[in-house]
Design an enzyme around this catalytic site. Structure first.
Site, PDB file in Angstrom:
ATOM      1  N   SER A  39     -33.395  19.160 -11.565  1.00 45.66           N
ATOM      2  CA  SER A  39     -32.884  20.152 -12.811  1.00 45.66           C
ATOM      3  C   SER A  39     -32.717  19.273 -14.231  1.00 45.66           C
ATOM      4  O   SER A  39     -32.194  18.294 -13.868  1.00 45.66           O
ATOM      5  CB  SER A  39     -31.849  21.159 -12.611  1.00 45.66           C
ATOM      6  OG  SER A  39     -31.677  21.811 -13.660  1.00 45.66           O
ATOM      7  N   LEU A  91     -26.399  21.232 -21.730  1.00 45.06           N
ATOM      8  CA  LEU A  91     -27.013  22.524 -20.933  1.00 45.06           C
ATOM      9  C   LEU A  91     -27.836  23.411 -21.930  1.00 45.06           C
ATOM     10  O   LEU A  91     -27.885  24.774 -21.768  1.00 45.06           O
ATOM     11  CB  LEU A  91     -25.962  23.338 -20.326  1.00 45.06           C
ATOM     12  CG  LEU A  91     -25.364  22.806 -19.051  1.00 45.06           C
ATOM     13  CD1 LEU A  91     -24.132  23.488 -18.463  1.00 45.06           C
ATOM     14  CD2 LEU A  91     -26.438  22.547 -17.987  1.00 45.06           C
ATOM     15  N   CYS A 149     -21.938  19.843 -13.931  1.00 44.08           N
ATOM     16  CA  CYS A 149     -22.396  19.238 -15.122  1.00 44.08           C
ATOM     17  C   CYS A 149     -21.116  18.505 -16.237  1.00 44.08           C
ATOM     18  O   CYS A 149     -20.037  19.054 -16.262  1.00 44.08           O
ATOM     19  CB  CYS A 149     -23.105  20.207 -15.989  1.00 44.08           C
ATOM     20  SG  CYS A 149     -23.764  19.356 -17.703  1.00 44.08           S
ATOM     21  N   ILE A 210     -26.270  13.634  -5.709  1.00 45.86           N
ATOM     22  CA  ILE A 210     -25.201  13.428  -7.087  1.00 45.86           C
ATOM     23  C   ILE A 210     -25.756  13.915  -8.319  1.00 45.86           C
ATOM     24  O   ILE A 210     -26.687  13.632  -8.632  1.00 45.86           O
ATOM     25  CB  ILE A 210     -24.332  12.205  -7.086  1.00 45.86           C
ATOM     26  CG1 ILE A 210     -25.552  11.078  -7.618  1.00 45.86           C
ATOM     27  CG2 ILE A 210     -23.673  11.787  -5.670  1.00 45.86           C
ATOM     28  CD1 ILE A 210     -24.491   9.771  -8.055  1.00 45.86           C
ATOM     29  N   ASN A 211     -24.655  14.541  -9.020  1.00 42.19           N
ATOM     30  CA  ASN A 211     -25.030  14.826 -10.491  1.00 42.19           C
ATOM     31  C   ASN A 211     -24.801  13.611 -11.063  1.00 42.19           C
ATOM     32  O   ASN A 211     -24.484  12.654 -10.379  1.00 42.19           O
ATOM     33  CB  ASN A 211     -24.178  15.907 -11.074  1.00 42.19           C
ATOM     34  CG  ASN A 211     -24.720  16.676 -12.197  1.00 42.19           C
ATOM     35  OD1 ASN A 211     -25.519  16.087 -13.290  1.00 42.19           O
ATOM     36  ND2 ASN A 211     -24.947  17.955 -12.498  1.00 42.19           N
ATOM     37  N   THR A 212     -24.965  13.549 -12.478  1.00 45.14           N
ATOM     38  CA  THR A 212     -24.724  12.296 -13.243  1.00 45.14           C
ATOM     39  C   THR A 212     -23.307  11.691 -13.106  1.00 45.14           C
ATOM     40  O   THR A 212     -22.356  12.567 -13.146  1.00 45.14           O
ATOM     41  CB  THR A 212     -25.290  12.373 -14.782  1.00 45.14           C
ATOM     42  OG1 THR A 212     -24.441  13.646 -15.193  1.00 45.14           O
ATOM     43  CG2 THR A 212     -26.490  12.528 -14.676  1.00 45.14           C
ATOM     44  N   GLY A 236     -30.306   7.348 -13.150  1.00 46.18           N
ATOM     45  CA  GLY A 236     -31.293   6.219 -13.096  1.00 46.18           C
ATOM     46  C   GLY A 236     -31.050   5.429 -11.764  1.00 46.18           C
ATOM     47  O   GLY A 236     -30.030   5.557 -11.081  1.00 46.18           O
ATOM     48  N   GLY A 262     -30.213  10.824  -7.218  1.00 47.61           N
ATOM     49  CA  GLY A 262     -29.656  10.028  -7.990  1.00 47.61           C
ATOM     50  C   GLY A 262     -30.185   8.585  -7.872  1.00 47.61           C
ATOM     51  O   GLY A 262     -30.246   7.956  -6.670  1.00 47.61           O
TER      52      GLY A 262
END
Lengths: 319, 246
Positions: A39, A91, A149, A210-212, A236, A262
């Site tokens: 996403s 978002l 987020c 994982i999210n960032t 990245g 991730g």
């Protein structure tokens, strides 16, 4: 015989492995392959559908959707890092009504598989309403609930960093839909396992992570943060080892499927994530620097599996 | 949009910090002036968006300024080396709105995309006025190129060391009547043109980008009536839709 790959050996034995070598399952829904654009890096798929047939993907997770339209953060929203990037998009999305009225019908023309609906919210009521509405949509296969987020002050961050708050979101969402609920976790916590366990106990069907990672850069010339919002989400290839470690920890602590992401940028990364315990993987930032990244990864998987003696992806389980 | 390899033919300095690179490759996706390409630079994660300065058959010209490590690396590339480019990005200038006598206003490294625009407008046999603004004499480039295309060209420098002293909006040509303007340059210059221009026109914007093709919303800005992605819905925005609050 040493020169033969697994597919050749299987063929000599009269087996047919080619067709479903890449097939996996995610919360009861079959995936042709485990590759899922993440996403926020794939919009609603339209820009990529102009480049290649995106039906080759396992599925994709569409742009994080909120109840109301959001403009997001001021620019600059992007900063480069060594082997990665920071984003603080905030978002930005057209809101649930627009997504249901415009984006989903448009998507029907170029994507014919169940899609993963990524939702975000700033209150339990908002999560409930967004998930209820998207859950009713026939095209939606899974709800990926972003409680992580890092860009919105007082928003997703607070839910995803506390086990009881995370569980509360899951219980709320669980009540309004029969679709599989996958909870997307933030890595910016001291104990990812406790949060994953709380989500499982509250009724989550899967975990994605994982999210960032929260990060920042400073411009040496201006002496100010590169990102207008000061901090943003770091992603990245640089984050891959951190992501892999967390996928490993979580998948060994819960019995629901884990979607690993991730820094995934290659077929080798996919195999490594799956060996760590992921049932499927998401590709994020790499889509931005190489719009053909997911296609290339899917195409490279069979020969990469051959090199490591993997007959089917479904046989890869936790180490 | 297309991803393909281009071979470097030349890569030379025009001034102390502005370089001109000519590359050979598949230019078929580049549909008009004002578009950009996104250059993959080995060792750097994000691509570098660079405006198209000129296209002739399969030769693409990129004229860029060394502003950071990535473009500095780019300036060191040698002939025969190959670069991975995403081509055909951005909307570009709308030539149909030029009218009878348009003016082109470029500042610094905002000058290059106007060169290809001037060529395309000259192909329509239109008289073109051009104002090129720089800080100082040593930074001036492309005056001759615009003159060779048959454009009436005036150069301004902020310190008065070359041409008219001042900014592009101080040029004698700027005060004449024009049917439309096309501009590209640093933000203060764009704002000055917006405030002082008598005619309608369009502006090419710069922004830090993630993908360059509309997927990440990294370069989305507010405009009248909504948002636009500088990379996909821009980089060229029309005067009437611009908000400066971003």
């Amino acid at each position: 015989m040493g020169e033969l790959n697994f597919a050749d050996k299987a063929r000599m034995n009269g087996e047919t492995v080619e067709r479903d070598r890449l097939a996996v399952e995610l919360c009861g829904i079959p995936l042709e392959n485990p590759v899922i654009p993440a996403s926020g890096t794939f919009g609603y798929g339209a820009e990529f559908a102009e480049l290649y047939d995106i039906n080759i993907l396992g599925t994709f997770s569409f742009k994080g959707t909120t109840l109301e339209p959001r403009y997001g953060n001021p620019v600059p929203r992007i900063a480069e890092c060594t082997a990665g990037m920071i984003n603080a998009v905030g978002l930005q999305n057209p809101g649930i009504s627009h997504v249901i009225a415009e984006e989903l019908p448009r998507m029907k023309a170029y994507f014919h598989k169940p899609v993963m609906a990524n939702v975000s919210g700033f209150s339990l009521e908002e999560y409930a309403e967004t998930c209820r509405l998207l859950g009713k949509e026939e095209q939606v296969g899974w709800l990926e609930v972003n409680i992580s987020c890092p860009n919105v002050h007082g928003g997703g961050m607070s839910f995803g960093t506390d086990p009881s708050a995370a569980a509360e979101v899951v219980r709320t969402v669980r009540k309004v839909t029969d679709k599989p609920v996958i909870v997307k976790l933030t890595p910016n916590v001291t104990d990812i396992v406790s949060i994953a366990r709380a989500c499982e106990e509250a009724g989550a069907d899967g975990i994605s992570l994982i999210n960032t990672l929260l990060g920042m850069r400073i411009d040496l010339k201006t002496r100010k943060p590169v990102i207008k919002n000061v901090m943003g989400g770091f992603s990245g290839p640089a984050v891959f080892p951190v992501a892999l470690r967390m996928v490993y920890q979580v998948s060994h602590a819960v019995s629901i499927p884990v979607v690993g992401m991730g820094g995934v940028s290659s077929a080798e990364d996919v195999l490594e994530m799956m060996m760590a315990g992921a049932s499927a993987i998401e590709v994020g930032s790499q889509n931005l620097v190489d719009p053909f990244a997911c296609k290339k990864i899917i195409e490279a998987l069979p020969e990469t599996m051959d090199r490591f003696g993997i007959r089917r992806l479904s046989e890869l389980s936790a180490l | 949009m297309k991803e393909s390899l281009f071979k470097i033919i030349t890569n030379k300095a025009l001034t102390g910090s502005v370089y001109e690179m000519n590359l050979q490759g598949d230019t078929s996706e580049i549909t008009g002036p004002g578009q950009f390409v996104n250059v993959r630079i080995p060792g750097f994660y994000l691509r570098r968006p660079i405006s198209v300065a000129f296209v002739q058959n399969d030769i693409l010209t990129l004229t860029y300024k060394t502003v950071g490590k990535g473009t500095m690396e780019m300036s060191g590339f040698r002939e025969e080396e190959e670069l991975d480019l995403l081509t055909g990005l951005g909307n570009g200038y709308d030539l149909s709105r030029a009218g009878e006598h348009p003016i082109l206003l470029g500042g610094g490294v905002g000058v290059p995309p106007l060169l290809y625009l001037a060529k395309k407008l000259r192909e329509k046999k239109l008289p073109i006025d051009v104002v090129l603004g720089f800080n100082t004499a040593s930074e001036v480039f492309y005056r001759k190129e615009f003159e060779l295309l048959g454009c009436r060209t005036e150069v301004t420098t902020a310190d008065g060391s070359y041409g008219t002293k001042g900014f592009v909006t101080d040029a004698a040509l700027f005060r004449e009547n024009h049917s439309y303007f096309y501009t590209c340059g640093p933000l203060p210059m764009l704002k000055a043109v917006y405030e002082k221009s008598a005619s309608d026109g369009e502006f090419s914007f710069e922004e830090r980008m993630g993908c360059g093709f509309g997927a990440c919303m990294g370069c989305s800005v507010k405009v009248k009536g909504g948002c636009k992605r500088i990379c996909k819905d821009g980089p060229v925005l029309r005067k009437e839709e611009i908000l400066w609050e971003n």
